[in-house]
Design a protein around this motif. Structure first.
Motif, PDB file in Angstrom:
ATOM      1  N   ASP A 202       3.659  -2.393   8.781  1.00  0.00           N
ATOM      2  CA  ASP A 202       2.197  -1.612   8.016  1.00  0.00           C
ATOM      3  C   ASP A 202       2.923  -1.114   6.551  1.00  0.00           C
ATOM      4  OD1 ASP A 202       0.825   0.785   8.215  1.00  0.00           O
ATOM      5  OD2 ASP A 202       1.696   1.990   8.774  1.00  0.00           O
ATOM      6  N   LEU A 203       1.317  -1.789   6.673  1.00  0.00           N
ATOM      7  CA  LEU A 203       1.540  -1.993   4.278  1.00  0.00           C
ATOM      8  C   LEU A 203      -0.138  -1.761   4.017  1.00  0.00           C
ATOM      9  CD1 LEU A 203       2.369  -4.147   2.330  1.00  0.00           C
ATOM     10  CD2 LEU A 203       1.456  -4.886   4.624  1.00  0.00           C
ATOM     11  N   ALA A 204      -0.084  -0.942   3.004  1.00  0.00           N
ATOM     12  CA  ALA A 204      -1.196  -1.331   2.617  1.00  0.00           C
ATOM     13  C   ALA A 204      -1.871  -2.489   1.271  1.00  0.00           C
ATOM     14  CB  ALA A 204      -1.722   0.149   1.273  1.00  0.00           C
ATOM     15  N   THR A 205      -2.720  -2.465   1.368  1.00  0.00           N
ATOM     16  CA  THR A 205      -2.915  -3.884   0.367  1.00  0.00           C
ATOM     17  C   THR A 205      -4.686  -3.198  -0.599  1.00  0.00           C
ATOM     18  OG1 THR A 205      -4.703  -4.659   2.012  1.00  0.00           O
ATOM     19  CG2 THR A 205      -2.108  -5.511   1.862  1.00  0.00           C
ATOM     20  N   ARG A 206      -4.372  -3.852  -1.880  1.00  0.00           N
ATOM     21  CA  ARG A 206      -5.232  -3.441  -2.546  1.00  0.00           C
ATOM     22  C   ARG A 206      -5.659  -4.935  -3.203  1.00  0.00           C
ATOM     23  NH1 ARG A 206      -6.333   1.752  -4.124  1.00  0.00           N
ATOM     24  NH2 ARG A 206      -6.859   0.868  -6.422  1.00  0.00           N
ATOM     25  N   VAL A 207      -6.961  -4.872  -4.304  1.00  0.00           N
ATOM     26  CA  VAL A 207      -7.403  -6.165  -4.942  1.00  0.00           C
ATOM     27  C   VAL A 207      -7.195  -5.066  -6.172  1.00  0.00           C
ATOM     28  CG1 VAL A 207      -8.943  -7.555  -5.733  1.00  0.00           C
ATOM     29  CG2 VAL A 207      -8.682  -7.176  -3.417  1.00  0.00           C
ATOM     30  N   ASP A 208      -6.863  -5.838  -7.056  1.00  0.00           N
ATOM     31  CA  ASP A 208      -7.004  -5.260  -8.506  1.00  0.00           C
ATOM     32  C   ASP A 208      -6.014  -6.004  -9.464  1.00  0.00           C
ATOM     33  OD1 ASP A 208      -7.724  -2.190  -8.448  1.00  0.00           O
ATOM     34  OD2 ASP A 208      -5.173  -1.868  -7.032  1.00  0.00           O
ATOM     35  N   ASP A 209      -6.665  -5.758 -10.864  1.00  0.00           N
ATOM     36  CA  ASP A 209      -5.836  -6.342 -11.977  1.00  0.00           C
ATOM     37  C   ASP A 209      -4.949  -5.241 -11.780  1.00  0.00           C
ATOM     38  OD1 ASP A 209      -4.881  -7.685 -14.784  1.00  0.00           O
ATOM     39  OD2 ASP A 209      -7.597  -7.630 -15.089  1.00  0.00           O
ATOM     40  N   ALA A 210      -4.183  -6.320 -12.521  1.00  0.00           N
ATOM     41  CA  ALA A 210      -2.430  -5.408 -12.799  1.00  0.00           C
ATOM     42  C   ALA A 210      -2.588  -4.506 -14.035  1.00  0.00           C
ATOM     43  CB  ALA A 210      -0.810  -5.899 -13.225  1.00  0.00           C
ATOM     44  N   ALA A 211      -3.635  -4.575 -14.585  1.00  0.00           N
ATOM     45  CA  ALA A 211      -3.511  -3.902 -16.181  1.00  0.00           C
ATOM     46  C   ALA A 211      -4.370  -2.694 -15.682  1.00  0.00           C
ATOM     47  CB  ALA A 211      -4.082  -5.003 -17.134  1.00  0.00           C
ATOM     48  N   ARG A 212      -5.676  -3.002 -14.712  1.00  0.00           N
ATOM     49  CA  ARG A 212      -6.554  -1.776 -14.555  1.00  0.00           C
ATOM     50  C   ARG A 212      -5.995  -1.870 -13.490  1.00  0.00           C
ATOM     51  NH1 ARG A 212     -10.344  -1.048 -17.876  1.00  0.00           N
ATOM     52  NH2 ARG A 212     -12.180   0.606 -17.261  1.00  0.00           N
ATOM     53  N   VAL A 213      -5.575  -0.785 -12.545  1.00  0.00           N
ATOM     54  CA  VAL A 213      -5.071   0.026 -11.124  1.00  0.00           C
ATOM     55  C   VAL A 213      -6.149   1.219 -10.565  1.00  0.00           C
ATOM     56  CG1 VAL A 213      -3.744   0.131  -9.434  1.00  0.00           C
ATOM     57  CG2 VAL A 213      -3.105  -1.662 -11.146  1.00  0.00           C
ATOM     58  N   HIS A 214      -7.162   1.153 -10.254  1.00  0.00           N
ATOM     59  CA  HIS A 214      -7.738   1.642  -9.987  1.00  0.00           C
ATOM     60  C   HIS A 214      -6.803   3.609  -8.875  1.00  0.00           C
ATOM     61  CE1 HIS A 214     -10.520  -0.777 -11.137  1.00  0.00           C
ATOM     62  NE2 HIS A 214     -11.184  -0.203 -12.016  1.00  0.00           N
ATOM     63  N   LEU A 215      -6.073   4.228  -9.594  1.00  0.00           N
ATOM     64  CA  LEU A 215      -5.432   4.779  -8.881  1.00  0.00           C
ATOM     65  C   LEU A 215      -4.469   6.125  -9.973  1.00  0.00           C
ATOM     66  CD1 LEU A 215      -2.611   2.795  -6.758  1.00  0.00           C
ATOM     67  CD2 LEU A 215      -4.435   3.938  -5.654  1.00  0.00           C
ATOM     68  N   PRO A 216      -4.432   7.279  -9.388  1.00  0.00           N
ATOM     69  CA  PRO A 216      -4.586   8.015 -10.750  1.00  0.00           C
ATOM     70  C   PRO A 216      -3.126   8.272 -10.460  1.00  0.00           C
ATOM     71  CG  PRO A 216      -4.191   9.177  -8.615  1.00  0.00           C
ATOM     72  CD  PRO A 216      -4.488   7.900  -8.045  1.00  0.00           C
ATOM     73  N   ASP A 217      -2.613   8.855 -12.432  1.00  0.00           N
ATOM     74  CA  ASP A 217      -1.669   9.186 -12.637  1.00  0.00           C
ATOM     75  C   ASP A 217      -0.815   9.453 -11.910  1.00  0.00           C
ATOM     76  OD1 ASP A 217      -2.594   8.040 -15.180  1.00  0.00           O
ATOM     77  OD2 ASP A 217      -2.523  10.396 -15.538  1.00  0.00           O
ATOM     78  N   ASP A 218       0.588   8.936 -11.942  1.00  0.00           N
ATOM     79  CA  ASP A 218       1.445   9.666 -10.657  1.00  0.00           C
ATOM     80  C   ASP A 218       2.073   9.405  -9.662  1.00  0.00           C
ATOM     81  OD1 ASP A 218       2.855  10.265 -13.238  1.00  0.00           O
ATOM     82  OD2 ASP A 218       2.157  12.419 -13.623  1.00  0.00           O
ATOM     83  N   SER A 219       1.414   8.228  -9.014  1.00  0.00           N
ATOM     84  CA  SER A 219       0.661   7.712  -7.821  1.00  0.00           C
ATOM     85  C   SER A 219       1.688   7.174  -6.968  1.00  0.00           C
ATOM     86  CB  SER A 219      -0.408   6.802  -8.086  1.00  0.00           C
ATOM     87  OG  SER A 219      -1.164   6.609  -8.136  1.00  0.00           O
ATOM     88  N   VAL A 220       2.963   6.546  -7.808  1.00  0.00           N
ATOM     89  CA  VAL A 220       3.771   6.134  -6.865  1.00  0.00           C
ATOM     90  C   VAL A 220       5.749   6.641  -7.148  1.00  0.00           C
ATOM     91  CG1 VAL A 220       2.400   4.616  -5.275  1.00  0.00           C
ATOM     92  CG2 VAL A 220       3.711   3.726  -7.556  1.00  0.00           C
ATOM     93  N   ASP A 221       6.091   6.337  -6.307  1.00  0.00           N
ATOM     94  CA  ASP A 221       7.817   6.460  -6.953  1.00  0.00           C
ATOM     95  C   ASP A 221       8.041   5.258  -7.387  1.00  0.00           C
ATOM     96  OD1 ASP A 221       8.617   9.131  -5.811  1.00  0.00           O
ATOM     97  OD2 ASP A 221       7.497   8.469  -3.738  1.00  0.00           O
ATOM     98  N   ASN A 222       7.804   4.512  -7.423  1.00  0.00           N
ATOM     99  CA  ASN A 222       8.801   2.860  -8.093  1.00  0.00           C
ATOM    100  C   ASN A 222       7.142   1.860  -8.095  1.00  0.00           C
ATOM    101  OD1 ASN A 222      11.398   3.360  -7.397  1.00  0.00           O
ATOM    102  ND2 ASN A 222      10.284   4.071  -5.354  1.00  0.00           N
ATOM    103  N   VAL A 223       6.986   1.501  -9.233  1.00  0.00           N
ATOM    104  CA  VAL A 223       5.797   0.634  -9.417  1.00  0.00           C
ATOM    105  C   VAL A 223       7.378  -0.911 -10.079  1.00  0.00           C
ATOM    106  CG1 VAL A 223       3.965   0.034 -10.621  1.00  0.00           C
ATOM    107  CG2 VAL A 223       4.486   2.123 -10.820  1.00  0.00           C
ATOM    108  N   LEU A 224       6.430  -1.931  -9.140  1.00  0.00           N
ATOM    109  CA  LEU A 224       7.264  -3.280  -8.847  1.00  0.00           C
ATOM    110  C   LEU A 224       6.226  -4.475 -10.510  1.00  0.00           C
ATOM    111  CD1 LEU A 224       8.993  -3.286  -5.815  1.00  0.00           C
ATOM    112  CD2 LEU A 224       9.117  -2.413  -8.094  1.00  0.00           C
ATOM    113  N   ALA A 225       7.359  -4.815 -10.957  1.00  0.00           N
ATOM    114  CA  ALA A 225       6.869  -6.081 -12.283  1.00  0.00           C
ATOM    115  C   ALA A 225       7.107  -7.196 -11.799  1.00  0.00           C
ATOM    116  CB  ALA A 225       5.861  -5.727 -13.118  1.00  0.00           C
TER     117      ALA A 225
END
Length: 324
Positions: A202-225
């Motif tokens: 079970d996981l969520a997926t999104r189509v986004d340019d990594a430079a322009r993610v349509h989520l609010p500030d401080d959305s997740v605890d860990n961000v990976l690149a």
């Protein structure tokens, strides 16, 4: 032999007609029966027969379905691209897709097998034992990177930018994390969305340019690149870093390969050094650490602060910059 100049969308869930994957660039089928005699136009390698077919490249492969995993990347690179028989990242991706889809009449069954084979071999490699049949090094190369990511994560949710096939996101979600996998490729995201339930993950997926993610500030605890920035031009990469910091509540983890030259076979467009990572970390003003472990790492900790403060630390890189 080269790919044509056009950009041809890949349809990873298309059913092969008569066991043959065919699009505008390639025609791929699995060999059935004895290996035929090679004609003068055919290039034969241990796993492939390569023949020009008009504006397409025709490939017959000898890769058993149980061996179709992400080490296929290394096989294609070693036998067809590094020797110079073929060139171009687009053609590489089409051939890769064709080999997988030609392994079974049902595309979802073919991809499920690919995912299960890959994840099983990643698990072997991250378990400390030598990976079975990892001679081409693709899985053996990134399995320790995945294991290091897992050690670096803080508790809480995870967003992976540029997740590609999503192997890392699947591992994290299977371990009980709240995970979102994001990638710019609609086809890749659709594939991951279709296969994950078949794997019981079970996981969520999104189509986004990594430079322009349509989520609010401080959305997740860990961000990976993870092994993403070497695929992006410097300005685009800088915006990805700014976006990762905007999105993270607690930690940003960046990993890159350390190369003397950008490896175009894998779609790399630039090299990134430990000094580059250190300069990027210093420019943010955030607590950060740069290390080397199967490549270079930049880990940035995002402390609670007033809204907008993080953007002020790097005023030349807005959170949602316009594309060049």
């Amino acid at each position: 032999m080269t790919a044509g100049p056009q950009t041809v969308p890949i349809r990873p869930l298309a059913s092969p007609a008569g066991g043959v994957y065919r699009d505008a660039l390639v025609e791929v089928r699995a060999q059935s029966g004895p290996t035929p005699r090679r004609d003068l136009q055919t290039v034969r390698t241990p796993h492939f027969d390569l023949t020009p077919a008009g504006h397409r490249v025709s490939v017959v492969h000898r890769v058993d379905p149980e061996r179709i995993d992400d080490d296929l990347s290394g096989i294609l690179a070693d036998e067809l691209f590094q020797p110079g028989w073929l060139r171009g990242g687009e053609l590489f991706e089409h051939l890769f897709t064709g080999v997988v889809l030609s392994s079974h009449p049902d595309p979802l069954v073919a991809w499920e097998g690919f995912y299960r084979n890959t994840l099983a071999r990643v698990a072997v490699s991250t378990g400390g034992a030598p990976a079975a049949a990892a001679g081409h090094g693709t899985i053996a190369g990134y399995a320790p990177v995945y294991a290091h990511v897992e050690r670096l994560l803080l508790p809480g949710s995870v967003l992976e930018l540029g997740s590609c096939f999503g192997f890392l996101s699947l591992r994290l979600a299977e371990a009980g994390r709240d995970v979102t996998a994001s990638d710019i490729s609609t086809g890749t995201v659709d594939l991951l969305s279709a296969v994950a339930p078949r794997l019981g993950v079970d996981l969520a997926t999104r189509v986004d340019d990594a430079a322009r993610v349509h989520l609010p500030d401080d959305s997740v605890d860990n961000v990976l690149a993870i092994h993403l920035l070497e695929h992006l031009e410097p300005r685009h990469g800088a915006r990805v870093l700014a976006e990762a910091i905007r999105l993270a509540r607690r930690r940003v983890v960046v990993a890159v390969p350390l190369e003397d030259e950008a490896d175009a076979t894998w779609g790399h467009v630039r090299t990134i050094s430990l000094a580059d990572l250190a300069a990027w970390g210093a420019a943010t003003g955030l607590p950060h650490q740069v290390t080397e472990h199967h490549g270079g790492w930049l880990v940035m900790d995002v402390a609670p602060q007033t809204p907008g403060a993080r953007r002020l630390r790097n005023p030349t890189t807005p959170a949602h910059p316009e594309e060049p």
